[in-house]
Write an enzyme that holds these catalytic residues in place. Structure first.
Site, mmCIF file in Angstrom:
data_model
loop_
_atom_site.group_PDB
_atom_site.id
_atom_site.type_symbol
_atom_site.label_atom_id
_atom_site.label_comp_id
_atom_site.label_asym_id
_atom_site.label_seq_id
_atom_site.Cartn_x
_atom_site.Cartn_y
_atom_site.Cartn_z
ATOM 1 N N THR A 28 0.803 -1.225 0.000
ATOM 2 C CA THR A 28 0.000 0.000 0.000
ATOM 3 C C THR A 28 0.839 1.280 0.000
ATOM 4 O OG1 THR A 28 -0.151 0.085 2.419
ATOM 5 C CG2 THR A 28 -1.831 -1.216 1.262
ATOM 6 N N TRP A 29 2.101 1.178 -0.392
ATOM 7 C CA TRP A 29 2.955 2.372 -0.440
ATOM 8 C C TRP A 29 2.320 3.461 -1.326
ATOM 9 C CZ3 TRP A 29 8.526 2.400 -2.989
ATOM 10 C CH2 TRP A 29 9.095 3.677 -2.852
ATOM 11 N N ASP A 60 0.047 -5.068 3.404
ATOM 12 C CA ASP A 60 1.312 -4.524 3.899
ATOM 13 C C ASP A 60 1.300 -2.998 3.822
ATOM 14 O OD1 ASP A 60 4.381 -5.035 4.450
ATOM 15 O OD2 ASP A 60 4.272 -3.528 2.868
ATOM 16 N N TYR A 65 4.385 5.706 4.705
ATOM 17 C CA TYR A 65 3.653 5.836 3.442
ATOM 18 C C TYR A 65 2.609 6.947 3.579
ATOM 19 C CZ TYR A 65 5.534 1.092 2.620
ATOM 20 O OH TYR A 65 6.349 -0.013 2.484
ATOM 21 N N SER A 222 7.607 -6.477 -6.548
ATOM 22 C CA SER A 222 7.614 -7.649 -7.446
ATOM 23 C C SER A 222 7.532 -7.246 -8.913
ATOM 24 C CB SER A 222 6.426 -8.564 -7.129
ATOM 25 O OG SER A 222 6.511 -9.027 -5.803
ATOM 26 N N LEU A 223 6.913 -6.087 -9.185
ATOM 27 C CA LEU A 223 6.808 -5.607 -10.567
ATOM 28 C C LEU A 223 7.763 -4.442 -10.820
ATOM 29 C CD1 LEU A 223 2.928 -5.851 -11.082
ATOM 30 C CD2 LEU A 223 4.689 -7.400 -11.933
ATOM 31 N N GLY A 296 1.937 -3.818 -5.392
ATOM 32 C CA GLY A 296 1.223 -2.567 -5.129
ATOM 33 C C GLY A 296 0.019 -2.418 -6.041
#
Length: 334
Positions: A28-29, A60, A65, A222-223, A296
């Site tokens: 959730t950044w 998360d 953030y 991850s992306l 995200g």
């Protein structure tokens, strides 16, 4: 692909804690808006709820953030559904004190890395309020603090665990040496580190150490900040404080390399009937280095698409093919 099929979501356990969660987690950044060109709270709340509906229960977040904004959004989204979620948040990036070492400025506030005992206790209480809960499932040291002994930090975390305010202890952005020091003072349930097809450094020393001590590895980005989600329009501009505007990885030259990579990957993507982003998330999980791929999302559509990657299964030959194509086109990006 049926994106609402929860039964196909792979499950995992967060180290010695025994806490079970989905192998895909929602990061959730970006929802906090900071470094992402702003945010939309209402859309973010719906994205969190859509994740839960799609079988992603690990959420998360972190105080940093958006200086509490992301945690408050998570608290709002989980009203009446707290029992469905495994909530991970963090401590150690502070703006209530000038102790520790200065790290960056956020919205006019100096943010310090600090993991002193009293500060952690204070941070935990603030997070519980924003999250509207009386416990945190996984509490993670966000960035490490060279001014506080690890033993003091770990003692504070173990005390919070004893009080039932946190259920499991995690660390993030650690060297193998620092993780080993934490492990000398108590059990660590999870290590959260950057990991993707183009960020694989942790495979060398950190992942083996985690395996040896039953520490779950949560891979963030991850992306790669969206770089691996699919071809990026050459004309797309990142505006405001969006970190991608100044990130060399998003240069026109790299976008061309990525296009060549995705073009060569297209037959496999078609065969598996998934998106490029889902293919990259599936690769992250299939590689075996991380227990959880954190992805995200800011809107429901992204959240549901990421969740559906949990049902994409890659055989060894597909993994080898992806690695070979990546070696050909993406080495210079890393």
């Amino acid at each position: 692909m049926n994106s609402s099929n929860n039964a196909s979501m792979k499950q995992t356990t967060l180290g010695p804690s025994g806490i079970e969660c989905s192998a895909i987690g929602l990061g959730t950044w970006a929802m906090g808006g900071w470094m992402w060109g702003g945010g939309d709270n209402a859309a973010a709340v719906l994205a969190i709820q859509a994740s839960l509906d799609a079988g992603v229960n690990l959420i998360d977040t972190a105080p940093a953030y958006g200086l509490g904004r992301s945690e408050s959004i998570v608290g709002t989204a989980l009203k009446g559904r707290r029992h469905e979620a495994v909530v991970a948040t963090k401590c150690g990036l502070v703006w209530h004190t000038q102790q520790g070492t200065h790290f960056f400025e956020e919205d006019g506030h100096p943010v310090h890395r600090y993991l002193g005992r009293e500060s952690i206790v204070h941070e935990c209480e603030e997070s519980l309020k924003r999250l509207q809960t009386d416990y945190i499932d996984l509490y993670i040291t966000h960035w490490q603090d060279s001014t506080t002994p690890v033993e003091e930090t770990m003692d504070a975390l173990l005390e919070l665990k004893k009080q039932g305010k946190i259920r499991a202890i995690g660390v993030s952005n650690v060297s193998p040496e620092t993780l080993a020091e934490y492990l000398r003072h108590g059990p660590v349930d999870a290590a959260q580190e950057r990991y993707s097809l183009i960020d694989r450094e942790i495979e060398q020393a950190l992942v083996p150490l985690c395996s040896e001590h039953d520490v779950a590895v949560l891979g963030y980005s991850s992306l790669a900040l969206g770089l691996l989600a699919g071809p990026i329009d050459p004309g797309r501009k990142f505006t405001g404080d969006d970190q991608r505007a100044s990130n060399p990885r998003f240069s026109a030259q790299n976008r061309a390399k990525l296009k060549a990579f995705f073009d060569e990957l297209e037959p496999l993507r078609k065969q598996l009937e998934c998106s490029f982003g889902q293919l990259m998330i599936a690769w992250t999980l299939a590689r075996g280095s991380v227990s959880v791929a954190l992805c995200g999302a800011r809107v429901s559509k992204q959240a549901v698409e990421n969740a559906a990657a949990g049902s994409v299964r890659l055989r060894d030959d597909a993994l080898q093919l992806i690695d070979a194509i990546a070696a050909k086109h993406l080495n210079a990006l890393a």
